[in-house]
Design a protein around this motif. Structure first.
Motif, PDB file in Angstrom:
ATOM      1  N   LEU A  74       0.819  -1.215   0.000  1.00 22.35           N
ATOM      2  CA  LEU A  74       0.000   0.000   0.000  1.00 22.35           C
ATOM      3  C   LEU A  74       0.854   1.266   0.000  1.00 22.35           C
ATOM      4  N   GLY A  75       2.171   1.108  -0.046  1.00 16.33           N
ATOM      5  CA  GLY A  75       3.043   2.277  -0.032  1.00 16.33           C
ATOM      6  C   GLY A  75       3.513   2.599   1.364  1.00 16.33           C
ATOM      7  N   LEU A  76       4.393   3.587   1.465  1.00 11.94           N
ATOM      8  CA  LEU A  76       4.990   3.922   2.750  1.00 11.94           C
ATOM      9  C   LEU A  76       4.851   5.421   3.010  1.00 11.94           C
ATOM     10  N   VAL A  77       5.083   5.778   4.259  1.00  9.73           N
ATOM     11  CA  VAL A  77       5.067   7.202   4.609  1.00  9.73           C
ATOM     12  C   VAL A  77       6.374   7.506   5.331  1.00  9.73           C
ATOM     13  N   ALA A  78       6.867   8.724   5.185  1.00  9.87           N
ATOM     14  CA  ALA A  78       8.090   9.117   5.913  1.00  9.87           C
ATOM     15  C   ALA A  78       7.929  10.541   6.422  1.00  9.87           C
ATOM     16  N   ASP A  79       8.003  10.674   7.744  1.00  8.02           N
ATOM     17  CA  ASP A  79       7.843  11.976   8.400  1.00  8.02           C
ATOM     18  C   ASP A  79       9.226  12.603   8.567  1.00  8.02           C
ATOM     19  N   LEU A  80       9.418  13.790   7.995  1.00  5.06           N
ATOM     20  CA  LEU A  80      10.743  14.416   8.042  1.00  5.06           C
ATOM     21  C   LEU A  80      10.808  15.519   9.096  1.00  5.06           C
ATOM     22  N   GLY A  81       9.814  15.590   9.954  1.00  4.42           N
ATOM     23  CA  GLY A  81       9.810  16.601  11.012  1.00  4.42           C
ATOM     24  C   GLY A  81       9.259  17.920  10.492  1.00  4.42           C
ATOM     25  N   GLY A  82       8.819  18.798  11.428  1.00  9.16           N
ATOM     26  CA  GLY A  82       8.205  20.073  11.023  1.00  9.16           C
ATOM     27  C   GLY A  82       6.981  19.792  10.169  1.00  9.16           C
ATOM     28  N   THR A  83       6.833  20.541   9.078  1.00 14.02           N
ATOM     29  CA  THR A  83       5.671  20.299   8.209  1.00 14.02           C
ATOM     30  C   THR A  83       6.044  19.399   7.026  1.00 14.02           C
ATOM     31  N   ALA A  84       7.255  18.860   7.051  1.00  9.87           N
ATOM     32  CA  ALA A  84       7.725  18.083   5.888  1.00  9.87           C
ATOM     33  C   ALA A  84       7.463  16.589   6.040  1.00  9.87           C
ATOM     34  N   ALA A  85       7.037  15.988   4.951  1.00 11.00           N
ATOM     35  CA  ALA A  85       6.849  14.529   4.906  1.00 11.00           C
ATOM     36  C   ALA A  85       6.767  14.131   3.443  1.00 11.00           C
TER      37      ALA A  85
END
Ligand SMILES: Cc1cc2nc3c(=O)[nH]c(=O)nc-3n(C[C@H](O)[C@H](O)[C@H](O)COP(=O)(O)OP(=O)(O)OC[C@H]3O[C@@H](n4cnc5c(N)ncnc54)[C@H](O)[C@@H]3O)c2cc1C
Length: 434
Positions: free
Chosen positions: A351-362
């Motif tokens: 189903l795909g992946l998610v990556a949270d880069l902190g702040g408002t970035a992802a």
């Protein structure tokens, strides 16, 4: 008549969901259910980077087994051996000794540990991020380096304390580097004597791109975000050797640094090697019903199951998404072997992946739709809230995130985790939380 005993080893995504499915598929008279695990909880590892960055308290992502399992007996212990012929396990209860336990059906879901190549110095000096102990230790360690830099009288020492190296630009390494770097930047106002220009974060990977799991487009988007924040990204290179205060890269660069986070992939824990069965990249080969041999199933990171949707003929990747769904299928297949329901194959399109880069970035790729910025952020947060298996954890994670919007996370070294408990060796021995 005694009831058959079904034993599940491991309380990660695969084990917990296998036990939960067994509780639903079998009646109390059908079997005795026993789950043995080194931990008394499921660690929701996709949020470990947030623990390392101090944005979530460790307990928020520890889902107690009693919150999700109601009829299964749970036992906190380490399984040291499996005898497939005699159908017994050797179970170690900390200092209280070992015992042999018989089983009629066995589910092995022992997950994985950090893969360390024979790179000199890594096993002794690098930090991992597979357990809550490691995430909490990393948080404290990074803050401590800033304190030591502030106290340093020697410029070289100060620069080395302010240099952080992350090896592995997959989702674990990239998310953690991005989030913890952001924490250190925000901490600098507490240390007016530290020159901001000396804060150095270096992300290295032998591959030529970051976040390969999310495809080239999102990999490039993530690269732009982290580079714009001052992260040095060195691709096509890795670590040749390291000591406690110096890292040498394969391109010959020497980086004086006291911190190396090592996230270059995973390999199954020693118990899998001990089985002495055919493996692919360390994972035990299972059939399409996730069966190892008659009466034994393996799922999650420890299992190599052929992905029928992969054009390259590869195995399903070691992710929580697959581990959880495989756990459910195994639960049903064990029940079927006891006369309840029908056995089925494991088939799941990523189903795909998610990556949270902190702040408002992802960056996120839900059902193959590439997203960046705020939409990706919302999908990422929403996905984790939905995926957390217990309401109490969901509530607490959600409220921490809400508070983080209006108040900076509390940055304090609690010193609760000993370096040994957070070591790569402890991960392998299952003693980090055992
Ligand atoms: C930092 C990080 C971020 C991640 N992010 C994502 C993500 O965003 N999306 C995603 O899909 N996946 C993600 N993953 C991968 C995901 O966490 C794993 O694929 C998943 O945890 C595998 O589940 P599992 O049940 O196979 O094993 P695990 O969750 O590792 O559980 C294994 C269990 O077995 C127990 N155990 C091991 N050996 C023994 C033994 N000998 N005796 C008793 N108990 C034992 C352990 O204590 C543990 O309870 C991430 C992983 C990390 C480390």
């Amino acid at each position: 008549m005694t009831r058959p005993r079904v034993v599940v080893v491991g309380s990660g995504f695969a084990g917990t969901f296998a036990a939960r499915t067994l509780e639903r598929a079998l009646g109390p008279e059908d079997a005795d259910l026993l789950l043995i695990s080194a931990t008394d909880h499921l660690c929701y590892s996709p949020l470990l980077p947030e623990v390392a960055a101090g944005r979530l308290d460790p307990r928020r992502i520890a889902v107690p087994l009693h919150a999700v399992l109601h009829r299964t007996r749970t036992m906190q212990a380490v399984v040291d051996g499996v005898d497939l012929e005699a159908r017994t396990l050797t179970v170690r209860h900390g200092d209280a000794g070992s015992e042999h336990l018989a089983w009629d059906r066995l589910v092995l879901t022992v997950g994985s540990v950090t893969r360390t190549f024979p790179t000199p110095g890594v096993a002794e000096h690098a930090l991992g991020l597979k357990t809550l102990a490691e995430a909490q230790y990393l948080h404290d360690h990074v803050l401590r380096q800033l304190e030591l830099a502030d106290a340093a009288t020697d410029e070289d020492e100060r620069r080395a304390r302010m240099t952080f190296v992350v090896v592995g630009a997959g989702y674990a390494g990239t998310e953690t580097a991005a989030q913890v770097q952001r924490m250190t930047v925000r901490q600098l106002d507490r240390f007016p004597r530290l020159p901001a220009a000396e804060l150095r974060w270096v992300l290295v990977d032998s591959a030529e791109r970051v976040l390969p799991e999310l495809g080239p487009r999102l990999g490039r988007a993530a690269l732009r975000v982290i580079r714009s924040r001052g992260m040095e990204v060195r691709l096509g290179t890795t670590i040749a050797r390291m000591t406690g205060d110096r890292v040498t890269l394969t391109d010959g660069t020497v980086l004086p640094a006291h911190t190396v986070l090592w996230t270059v992939g995973v390999t199954p824990p020693p118990l899998v090697e001990q089985l002495g069965l055919p493996v692919t990249r360390g994972r035990v080969r299972v059939d399409e019903q996730l069966r190892l041999v008659e009466g034994v199933w393996v799922a999650g990171d420890a299992a190599a199951a052929r992905d029928p949707f992969s054009s390259a003929g590869t195995d399903y990747p070691p992710t929580a998404q697959h581990a959880q769904r495989q756990g459910v299928v195994i639960g049903r297949n064990v029940a079927a072997s006891l006369g309840r329901g029908r056995a089925r194959r494991y088939r799941h399109r990523d189903l795909g992946l998610v990556a949270d880069l902190g702040g408002t970035a992802a960056v996120a790729r839900p059902v193959r739709i590439p997203l960046t910025g705020l939409p990706a952020k919302l999908v990422t947060k929403g996905y984790h809230l939905m995926a957390l298996p217990a309401a109490a954890n969901r509530l607490r994670v959600g409220s921490d995130w809400a508070v983080n919007l209006v108040s900076r996370p509390i940055a304090a070294q609690l010193g609760l985790v000993d370096r040994r408990a957070a070591s790569l060796t402890a991960e392998r021995l299952g003693v980090a939380e055992g």
